[in-house]
Design an enzyme around this catalytic site. Sequence first.
Site, PDB file in Angstrom:
ATOM      1  N   GLY A  27     -13.898  31.016 -58.210  1.00 41.98           N
ATOM      2  CA  GLY A  27     -14.811  30.635 -57.297  1.00 41.98           C
ATOM      3  C   GLY A  27     -15.125  31.349 -56.080  1.00 41.98           C
ATOM      4  O   GLY A  27     -14.796  32.717 -56.130  1.00 41.98           O
TER       5      GLY A  27
ATOM      6  N   ASP B  25     -10.828  19.960 -44.512  1.00 38.59           N
ATOM      7  CA  ASP B  25     -10.330  20.249 -45.754  1.00 38.59           C
ATOM      8  C   ASP B  25      -9.639  19.090 -46.234  1.00 38.59           C
ATOM      9  O   ASP B  25      -9.502  18.628 -47.518  1.00 38.59           O
ATOM     10  CB  ASP B  25      -9.707  21.615 -45.988  1.00 38.59           C
ATOM     11  CG  ASP B  25     -10.663  22.988 -46.032  1.00 38.59           C
ATOM     12  OD1 ASP B  25     -11.880  22.471 -45.778  1.00 38.59           O
ATOM     13  OD2 ASP B  25     -10.301  23.904 -46.252  1.00 38.59           O
TER      14      ASP B  25
ATOM     15  N   HIS C  70     -46.083  36.868 -43.079  1.00 38.69           N
ATOM     16  CA  HIS C  70     -46.138  37.814 -44.158  1.00 38.69           C
ATOM     17  C   HIS C  70     -45.924  39.393 -43.598  1.00 38.69           C
ATOM     18  O   HIS C  70     -46.626  39.723 -42.822  1.00 38.69           O
ATOM     19  CB  HIS C  70     -47.862  37.890 -44.776  1.00 38.69           C
ATOM     20  CG  HIS C  70     -47.824  38.907 -45.863  1.00 38.69           C
ATOM     21  ND1 HIS C  70     -47.360  38.689 -47.322  1.00 38.69           N
ATOM     22  CD2 HIS C  70     -48.579  39.958 -45.766  1.00 38.69           C
ATOM     23  CE1 HIS C  70     -47.688  39.559 -47.812  1.00 38.69           C
ATOM     24  NE2 HIS C  70     -48.388  40.684 -47.144  1.00 38.69           N
TER      25      HIS C  70
ATOM     26  N   GLY D   8      -7.651  27.943 -56.580  1.00 42.93           N
ATOM     27  CA  GLY D   8      -7.543  26.765 -56.083  1.00 42.93           C
ATOM     28  C   GLY D   8      -6.659  26.345 -54.805  1.00 42.93           C
ATOM     29  O   GLY D   8      -6.180  27.134 -54.421  1.00 42.93           O
TER      30      GLY D   8
END
Length: 377
Positions: A95, A222, A356, A181
């Site tokens: 991961g 989280d 550009h 993990g």
Amino acid sequence: MRSGFQTGYVRSRGSGARRDKNPIRRQRFPVYGDRIVRKKAGGSGDIIYIRIFIAAGARPAAPNIPGLESTPYMTSREALRRTELPKSMIVIGGGFIALELGFAYSAFGSDVTFLVRNRMLKNEDREIADEFERVFSENHRVLLHTDIQKVEYSNNTFLVDVVADGKPLRLESEALLVAAGIRPNTDLLGLENTDVQTDERGYIRVNEYLETSVPNVYALGDILGRYFYRHSVNFEGEFLFRTLYQEKKRSPIEYPPVPHAVFTHPQVAKVGKTEEELIAEKIDYISVKNPYSASATGMARLSDSGFIKLLAEKKTGRVLGAHAIGDEASNVIHLFILLMTMNGTVDDLLRMIYIHPSLPEIARNAARKAKELLQTN
Ligand SMILES: Cc1cc2nc3c(=O)[nH]c(=O)nc-3n(C[C@H](O)[C@H](O)[C@H](O)COP(=O)(O)OP(=O)(O)OC[C@H]3O[C@@H](n4cnc5c(N)ncnc54)[C@H](O)[C@@H]3O)c2cc1C
């Protein structure tokens, strides 16, 4: 001014022998007005709040590999703090945390071997993961489809027995990083003493206001198990601050498409759906890829790999997903993050003038291809 009593939660901060094993406890405490009451009690030094925000995150989870627990292996935590550069390092995991840290050690000069159970970046769009594996493997030792049998540590050396693509191998290294993990920190909070509910994986359940199952207890980051990024927890924190303290109006959180990037070489960045998700959701889409090498900046950088992939709804041209792999992918993707946040289409991408030469011209060229495809379908 409102006053009375309310059931709240106490976070005990005792120390030494008085340290509380169950730091969060339910308690009735006084309310003064509708402001948040912060009151320091005597005794063990409890701090009482009307509102609690749980943002205790997640921590590395150790995979179940025989012998691993008795070795001095590193998780991301130790790898980020290490000051000595090991001569050699084995990384277990495929991961973004395993890849970014292994890549960094490799860039500093360690000889790094990556052991990956299945595929690298398995949650990315398949074509991006394929390209990543191809390019990354040219510069790093990568063993895919690896089954780790055993880990030992002797004479300051890690010995890792693996079966890679069916062949048994013994690998040795000075350092071992395990990043396979994470698990939520909910088990360390004493939540069992509260009515805060967690899901079957241990992440905190919240509603659309980020409220847990207990009034005035919120959770973000989280520990929700939704998104695992610094920018997503920032978004949730800003949402809570705005709705609770600025607007003081209860409104549900609405996530715009949540992007992410992988900071390796090549870089990877993503916003929106993968092609595999669109197929699974039976959405009628078109898919185009434009290589870095087909733009002036790509040519100037001698890019021999990398591309932008664009996925759009066939009927409307609405952009559903964008993926970049190559130089500055994490910057290039921002064009699409804004576009998708505004619900934009392939036509919108072609309305503007691109400087550009610049890397976003690769995105414009992808949009031109998408436009052609939309017109012929
Ligand atoms: C190696 C690595 C690289 C990463 N790179 C990126 C990146 O490039 N971009 C990105 O967006 N995200 C990245 N992430 C993910 C990002 O760090 C997390 O998604 C983010 O930090 C989550 O924030 P959080 O507040 O939920 O948890 P955390 O940042 O983990 O914070 C939780 C805090 O709570 C504390 N805590 C835990 N338990 C208790 C307790 N019982 N009492 C008191 N305090 C407690 C912890 O010590 C910690 O300080 C990376 C993660 C790792 C490991």
